[in-house]
Motif scaffolding. Structure first.
Motif, short mmCIF file in Angstrom:
data_model
loop_
_atom_site.label_atom_id
_atom_site.label_comp_id
_atom_site.label_asym_id
_atom_site.label_seq_id
_atom_site.Cartn_x
_atom_site.Cartn_y
_atom_site.Cartn_z
N ILE A 20 32.98 -1.86 -4.97
CA ILE A 20 31.64 -1.12 -5.16
C ILE A 20 31.64 -0.07 -4.20
O ILE A 20 31.31 1.12 -4.59
CB ILE A 20 30.60 -2.30 -4.91
CG1 ILE A 20 30.15 -2.76 -6.39
CG2 ILE A 20 29.46 -1.45 -4.63
CD1 ILE A 20 29.30 -4.10 -6.21
N VAL A 21 32.06 -0.34 -2.87
CA VAL A 21 32.02 0.65 -2.10
C VAL A 21 33.33 1.95 -2.27
O VAL A 21 32.89 3.00 -1.74
CB VAL A 21 32.21 0.07 -0.54
CG1 VAL A 21 30.80 -0.70 -0.10
CG2 VAL A 21 33.19 -0.83 -0.17
N ASP A 22 34.44 1.30 -2.54
CA ASP A 22 35.31 2.34 -3.11
C ASP A 22 34.90 3.25 -4.26
O ASP A 22 35.43 4.19 -4.42
CB ASP A 22 36.59 1.80 -3.32
CG ASP A 22 37.30 1.00 -1.96
OD1 ASP A 22 36.84 1.56 -0.93
OD2 ASP A 22 38.52 0.60 -1.99
N SER A 23 34.21 2.77 -5.17
CA SER A 23 34.06 3.43 -6.31
C SER A 23 32.59 4.12 -6.05
O SER A 23 32.45 5.29 -6.88
CB SER A 23 33.83 2.41 -7.63
OG SER A 23 32.68 1.78 -7.41
N GLY A 24 32.03 4.03 -4.88
CA GLY A 24 30.62 4.52 -4.80
C GLY A 24 29.27 4.05 -5.73
O GLY A 24 28.64 5.01 -6.16
N ASP A 25 29.61 3.20 -6.26
CA ASP A 25 28.55 2.34 -7.15
C ASP A 25 27.29 1.97 -6.17
O ASP A 25 27.14 0.81 -6.29
CB ASP A 25 29.19 1.56 -7.98
CG ASP A 25 28.31 1.11 -9.28
OD1 ASP A 25 27.13 1.66 -9.33
OD2 ASP A 25 28.78 0.47 -10.30
N GLY A 62 16.00 -4.46 1.96
CA GLY A 62 15.30 -3.22 1.85
C GLY A 62 15.86 -2.14 2.66
O GLY A 62 15.85 -0.89 2.21
N MET A 63 16.18 -2.45 3.70
CA MET A 63 16.95 -1.30 4.62
C MET A 63 18.26 -1.03 4.23
O MET A 63 18.53 0.28 4.25
CB MET A 63 17.29 -1.97 5.87
CG MET A 63 15.91 -2.22 6.66
SD MET A 63 16.08 -2.70 8.42
CE MET A 63 16.75 -1.39 9.32
N LEU A 64 19.03 -1.92 3.55
CA LEU A 64 20.20 -1.36 2.62
C LEU A 64 19.86 -0.48 1.78
O LEU A 64 20.65 0.68 1.52
CB LEU A 64 20.91 -2.77 2.07
CG LEU A 64 22.10 -3.36 3.04
CD1 LEU A 64 21.50 -3.96 4.19
CD2 LEU A 64 22.66 -4.33 2.15
N LYS A 65 18.85 -0.72 0.96
CA LYS A 65 18.56 0.11 -0.12
C LYS A 65 17.98 1.47 0.35
O LYS A 65 18.31 2.57 -0.20
CB LYS A 65 17.32 -0.52 -1.04
CG LYS A 65 17.73 -1.70 -2.00
CD LYS A 65 16.55 -2.34 -2.55
CE LYS A 65 17.04 -3.46 -3.37
NZ LYS A 65 15.99 -4.18 -3.94
N ASP A 66 17.35 1.38 1.39
CA ASP A 66 16.83 2.82 2.29
C ASP A 66 18.24 3.50 2.45
O ASP A 66 18.13 4.83 2.19
CB ASP A 66 16.10 2.44 3.40
CG ASP A 66 14.58 2.01 3.12
OD1 ASP A 66 14.33 2.29 1.88
OD2 ASP A 66 14.09 1.71 4.06
N ARG A 67 19.22 2.91 2.95
CA ARG A 67 20.32 3.57 3.30
C ARG A 67 20.92 4.19 2.02
O ARG A 67 21.58 5.52 1.97
CB ARG A 67 21.44 2.44 4.00
CG ARG A 67 22.54 3.20 4.39
CD ARG A 67 22.59 4.01 5.57
NE ARG A 67 23.84 4.40 5.93
CZ ARG A 67 23.92 5.27 6.95
NH1 ARG A 67 23.09 5.33 7.80
NH2 ARG A 67 25.41 5.63 7.45
N ILE A 68 21.09 3.51 0.82
CA ILE A 68 21.58 3.93 -0.33
C ILE A 68 20.54 5.22 -0.93
O ILE A 68 21.22 6.25 -1.22
CB ILE A 68 21.47 2.99 -1.28
CG1 ILE A 68 22.66 2.03 -1.13
CG2 ILE A 68 21.92 3.48 -2.70
CD1 ILE A 68 24.24 2.47 -0.48
N TYR A 69 19.50 5.12 -0.52
CA TYR A 69 18.92 6.40 -1.05
C TYR A 69 19.00 7.61 -0.15
O TYR A 69 19.00 8.63 -0.60
CB TYR A 69 17.14 5.94 -0.58
CG TYR A 69 16.17 7.21 -1.04
CD1 TYR A 69 15.78 7.46 -2.15
CD2 TYR A 69 15.83 7.88 -0.04
CE1 TYR A 69 15.18 8.62 -2.70
CE2 TYR A 69 14.90 9.34 -0.43
CZ TYR A 69 14.52 9.45 -1.62
OH TYR A 69 13.81 10.42 -1.85
N GLY A 70 19.26 7.09 1.48
CA GLY A 70 19.65 8.49 2.12
C GLY A 70 21.01 9.04 1.87
O GLY A 70 21.08 10.27 1.79
N ILE A 71 21.83 8.11 1.26
CA ILE A 71 23.17 8.55 0.85
C ILE A 71 23.29 9.49 -0.35
O ILE A 71 23.76 10.63 -0.49
CB ILE A 71 24.20 7.53 0.66
CG1 ILE A 71 24.46 6.69 2.15
CG2 ILE A 71 25.35 7.77 0.03
CD1 ILE A 71 25.41 5.44 1.90
N THR A 72 22.27 8.94 -1.51
CA THR A 72 22.33 9.56 -2.57
C THR A 72 21.33 10.77 -2.78
O THR A 72 21.74 11.71 -3.46
CB THR A 72 22.09 8.63 -3.61
OG1 THR A 72 20.83 8.08 -3.54
CG2 THR A 72 23.08 7.59 -3.73
#
Length: 157
Positions: A20-25, A62-72
């Motif tokens: 997942i982290v290598d594919s950017g999914d 929830g904080m992980l999801k916030d991080r993903i929102y920030g990245i994307t």
């Protein structure tokens, strides 16, 4: 004593994480963790000295999801690919519904217009628990060997 079925579950979680982290999914990344998880990326010097300062410290799904929102959606950075080379996990404890493991990793970074380089090297300290969705990380503590991170740390390690 570790049985082969449990060992396979640990390996499956580790390899799914890496894929997942290598594919950017990124949308799939938080689902590998429990709701009340901890994901921390910390320099080894701080870890060894018992100092709390971390490069990343997320304390819930929830904080992980916030991080993903920030990245994307909000972070602007030079795009790059990352590739993990992960060792076999060393199971350090099993009990109270938890599996603890330590696993070495190396992350390589490749910018589309550049060469591959070693980006981050260290080890994971994991606490995994069985959930209705399968084995999940309750804690993933990434302890990296260098005191420095090239540029900034954008993607999960």
């Amino acid at each position: 004593m570790m049985n082969s079925e449990l060992w396979q579950l640990v390996l499956a979680l580790q390899t799914e994480y890496t894929a997942i982290v290598d594919s950017g999914d990124w949308e799939k990344w938080p689902a590998l963790f429990t709701e009340d998880c901890v994901y921390k990326v910390q320099p080894r010097e701080n870890f060894d000295r018992g100092l709390p300062l971390s490069t990343i410290n997320l304390e819930s799904q929830g904080m992980l999801k916030d991080r993903i929102y920030g990245i994307t959606e909000t972070l602007f950075h030079d795009p790059y690919y990352q590739r993990h080379v992960v060792g076999l996990p060393h199971i350090t404890a099993i009990g109270d519904g938890k599996i603890n493991a330590q696993t070495n990793y190396a992350v390589f970074r490749t910018k589309p217009d550049g060469h591959s380089e070693v980006f981050n090297v260290g080890y994971y300290l994991d606490e995994m628990v069985m959930t209705g969705q399968g084995l999940r990380f309750a804690r993933r503590h990434c302890v990296f060997d260098s005191e420095m991170v090239p540029n900034s740390l954008i993607y999960p390690i």
